[in-house]
Design an enzyme around this catalytic site. Structure first.
Site, PDB file in Angstrom:
ATOM      1  N   LYS A   5       0.796  -1.219   0.000  1.00  0.00           N
ATOM      2  CA  LYS A   5       0.000   0.000   0.000  1.00  0.00           C
ATOM      3  C   LYS A   5       0.836   1.279   0.000  1.00  0.00           C
ATOM      4  CE  LYS A   5      -3.921  -0.420   0.235  1.00  0.00           C
ATOM      5  NZ  LYS A   5      -5.100  -0.832  -0.515  1.00  0.00           N
ATOM      6  N   ASP A   6       2.158   1.175   0.165  1.00  0.00           N
ATOM      7  CA  ASP A   6       3.001   2.381   0.129  1.00  0.00           C
ATOM      8  C   ASP A   6       2.828   3.134  -1.188  1.00  0.00           C
ATOM      9  OD1 ASP A   6       4.063   1.479   2.503  1.00  0.00           O
ATOM     10  OD2 ASP A   6       6.056   1.031   1.694  1.00  0.00           O
TER      11      ASP A   6
END
Ligand code: PMP
Length: 347
Positions: A49-50
């Site tokens: 999700k970065d």
């Protein structure tokens, strides 16, 4: 990029994660196909999700919705988007408030607190559409707090786009670098939460496979299998989501499964759905850690559990499993560091 000289900032350590051959798992399960794991634990914030967090922020800045030093980012999350947002916000100069269901690990909360965010816990069993859920509370706070912005990973197009333009390109690059320029991924397995990962990857890989005239029978050259926990309602046909006798309607696994269909999940891109239980997911996480030495999190175990079940129990899966020409990619979404105090890692 890592390995190519001095890195400019932590933001350049987002993505570019390794694609790892799962040789031992392949052998232990008598598979003839190639099984590859995309190990997102190696991204700066430790998860898949970065990339979406960074992309949502940068695109909102371009649109003038976010102003460094002024705006407050408020986001409901199961934790990993939160960690990505807090990391990017720390570097770029934003305040962050994260709304997080009680069930999510203390490790995630503490990591985000360390990055300077304020964390508000919400009841796990509050329906997503209710005012008490993490989504409901975030929506209320955005109205109450001045200069607050909710980037909304559930509907933000930059969620899937981060994977179509980023993760998919990395997978293709690494497969081609090792196996030649005609090599492709034939099959994709991914756990599904907001659906950004599976939707973006399906689009990116399909576009590539179609342009390569992929030699398999799948839609645009790619078979996409979504993994959904028992108790969630994302899978199709909907009858798969029925809770059978002896099954629990709640699940401990974090980051996958929802009680609503996120706008950014394109279920037309998913060819087949597999349901997984907590037990089989944690067993497989364990197997990945102990057999491959990969320090992955629980949903990665869910992804492997779904993949092994598909390869064992479906006709197409059995064909793939015995075909040495097939390349199968599994997305391992986060790291053991999110779950250090959880008992399942010891069992
Ligand atoms: N696994 C974990 C641990 C996650 O945090 C997430 C994100 N919610 C996913 C899988 C699924 O990713 P996506 O939201 O892109 O469907």
């Amino acid at each position: 990029m890592r390995g190519e000289g001095i890195v400019n900032s932590s933001l350049d350590l987002i993505g570019n994660t390794p694609l790892v051959n799962l040789g031992k798992i392949t052998e232990e399960n008598n598979l003839k196909c190639t099984l590859l794991g995309k190990v997102e634990a190696f991204s700066a914030g430790g998860s898949v999700k970065d990339r979406i967090a960074l992309r949502m922020i940068l695109e909102a800045e371009k649109e003038g919705r976010l102003i460094r030093g002024v705006s407050t980012i408020i986001e409901p999350t199961s934790g990993n988007t939160g960690i990505g947002l807090c990391l990017a916000a720390a570097r770029l100069g934003y305040k962050v408030i994260i709304t997080l269901p009680e069930k999510m690990s203390l490790e995630k909360e503490r990591m985000m607190t360390a990055l300077g965010a304020r964390i508000i816990r919400t009841p796990t069993d509050a329906p997503s559409e209710s005012a008490d859920s993490n989504i409901g509370v975030a929506r209320r706070l955005v109205h109450e707090i001045e200069n607050a912005v909710m980037l909304d990973q559930y509907s933000n197009i930059n969620n899937a786009l981060a994977h179509e333009k980023g993760t998919a390109v990395e997978i293709i690059r690494d497969i081609q670098a090792t196996r030649g320029e005609n090599a492709i991924a034939d099959v994709l397995f991914a756990g599904v939460g907001t659906g950004g990962t599976i939707t973006g990857l399906a689009r990116g890989l399909r576009k590539h496979n179609k342009s390569q005239n992929a030699k398999n029978d799948y839609k645009d050259g790619l078979l996409v299998v979504g993994v959904d926990p028992v108790g969630s309602s994302l899978a199709l046909p909907a009858s798969l989501n029925r809770i059978e006798d002896g099954q629990s309607a709640s699940y401990a696994i974090e980051g996958i499964g929802y009680d609503f269909i996120p706008a950014g999940l394109d279920r037309n891109e998913v060819d087949y759905w597999i349901k997984t239980s907590d037990d089989e997911s944690f067993d497989c996480a364990h197997q990945l850690i102990r057999s491959e030495g990969l320090l992955i999190g629980g949903s990665a175990g869910g992804c492997l559990a779904g993949a092994l079940k598909y390869l064992r129990t479906t006709e197409e899966g059995r064909k793939i499993s015995q075909d040495p020409s097939k390349t199968v990619v599994l997305i391992f979404a986060d790291s053991i560091r999110n779950y250090i105090t959880k008992d399942w890692i010891l069992n």
